[in-house]
Structures are given as structure tokens and as C-alpha cells.
Design an enzyme around this catalytic site. Sequence first.
Site, mmCIF file in Angstrom:
data_model
loop_
_atom_site.group_PDB
_atom_site.id
_atom_site.type_symbol
_atom_site.label_atom_id
_atom_site.label_comp_id
_atom_site.label_asym_id
_atom_site.label_seq_id
_atom_site.Cartn_x
_atom_site.Cartn_y
_atom_site.Cartn_z
ATOM 1 N N SER A 2 9.265 71.814 27.347
ATOM 2 C CA SER A 2 10.159 71.178 26.375
ATOM 3 C C SER A 2 10.650 72.214 25.388
ATOM 4 C CB SER A 2 9.421 70.060 25.626
ATOM 5 O OG SER A 2 10.194 69.607 24.527
ATOM 6 N N THR B 272 17.206 59.662 26.521
ATOM 7 C CA THR B 272 16.292 58.989 27.438
ATOM 8 C C THR B 272 15.540 57.914 26.656
ATOM 9 O OG1 THR B 272 14.327 60.364 27.052
ATOM 10 C CG2 THR B 272 15.970 61.204 28.622
ATOM 11 N N TYR C 259 2.418 67.405 20.959
ATOM 12 C CA TYR C 259 3.276 67.420 22.145
ATOM 13 C C TYR C 259 3.832 68.825 22.386
ATOM 14 C CZ TYR C 259 7.390 66.575 25.068
ATOM 15 O OH TYR C 259 8.343 66.640 26.057
ATOM 16 N N LYS D 99 3.083 71.544 25.554
ATOM 17 C CA LYS D 99 4.139 72.112 26.381
ATOM 18 C C LYS D 99 4.131 73.641 26.329
ATOM 19 C CE LYS D 99 5.872 68.409 28.164
ATOM 20 N NZ LYS D 99 5.757 68.166 29.633
#
Length: 257
Positions: free
Chosen positions: A141, A191, A156, A160
Site C-alpha cells: 500500500s 473501493t 496497517y 504493509k
Amino acid sequence: MSHGLRDRVYIVTGASKGFGLAIARRLVEQGARVGIISRNQEAVDEAVAQIGIEYTHGAACDVGSSEQVREVFAKLKSHFGRLDGLVNNAGLATPNSVENLVESEVVAQVQTNFLGTVFCCQAAISLLRDGDNPRIVNISSASAWHDDEMSHLSIYASTKAAVERFSRDLRLELQHDQIGVTCVRPGGAMTNFSDGWDSDALAGALEAWRDAGAYLDMGMEPEDVADAVCFALAQRAGVAVDLLEVRPNRLISKSIF
């Protein structure tokens, strides 16, 4: 010259929505068959129905469980009769400031995003070895490296970044087996990734994010990431895309959010 993807078989994790669903769909459009993995069986069945049962086969699996991963991967290879590649896309995020991080949410992100990638790679190696131009693509990401991404996603982003570092060693180790390894680093796209986020935590993240600057890069679609993955998978044997970053190239005012 790249090799086509027709008649090849790939496993895509987290393939019931977002990037994963777009990747699975694009692979099928290019003639491949796809093993669709997601945590929820109902979501798996829906994705298989959307793309086409004649081209896909689904299985519910928690990628954070090495035992489940090994079992499901073996079954998918048996079903299709071959396996040519793996796309590690499964991931989750829970926004929160570092001070207010919740232990269970931290563990879940590490388990899925990083350990899930490790476990899936482990399970795939023996199934891909001695194949015809086998590939592994790990999805990272832009949050891992760019300060202008969404705020309050420290865990997060860290997982990544770990995926990227892990992919470097994986690439070196698998050169002996001629298994290509690619890390794809997508930027912001529209998304449903944020579905289910706590509204208060999301509000705090948005406030911090707005303070970081007036504009954001936005406008990319999941299909743009799918195209990047297919590009990496289609390289000829002996050639591998190492790191491929795909980011939107359009400034959008944060005031619309």
C-alpha cells in the site's frame, strides 16, 4: 515480450471485493482460471457467481491460519490440476490514533496483513516449484511510504511495509526455483475497503488527514491495480517486476469529504 495468461491458474486472496475481486475478474478476462479466497463463504460464493463458476473455484479461508491456508491451497491446485501463481491481496485496516489503539485490532491486522502473506507464500512455494513461469505477487500500500495517505492507519501501514521487506528476501530465495516475486504498491482508489470502520475512529482519522494538506491523489479504480498485477504476472520467464507502484495522478480537494 510478455507471456499471455490464458489457461493459467492463480490463487487470489481477499478476492470477494475491492482490489481482489477486480484482479480475479481481470485474470479471467485474460483467459486464466482463478481460485478465489476470502474469509466468508457467502462472499466467496457471490464472487464466484459474479465472475463465472466455469472459470473460478472458491474457498473460505482465514489467511492468518497456516493450517487452513495449506489445506485450501492444496485443494485448489487439485481442483484445477495446476497452479501458476499467487496474488496475496487479503488485508484489513482499523483506523485509530496510536494512543487509542485496541490490542485485538492490532493483532488482527498483523495476523491478516503480514502473517497471512507469509503463510500463503509458504504454502504456495512447493505447489509452484518446477512450474512453467510461476509467480507470487504481494500487494502492499502507498500508506507504507507516503505521508499524504489516510491518517491513523499506523498499524496497517506498518504491516504493509513489513510485506515489502519480506518480499525482498522472498525474491532472493525463490530465484533458485525461478519463481518470480513482485510487490505491487497501490495508491488511493475508490473501493469499499473502509466498510465497517468505527464511525468515531474514522471521523478522527479524517480530521487528522485534512490537517495534513488541502489535496489528495484520488481517481484510481480497482481495475487499474488489476492491470498492474496482470502486467507483473505476464512477464516472460527469467524476468520479474520487482516493485510496482501505481498511484492516481489527479489532485482532488479534501473539502469534498
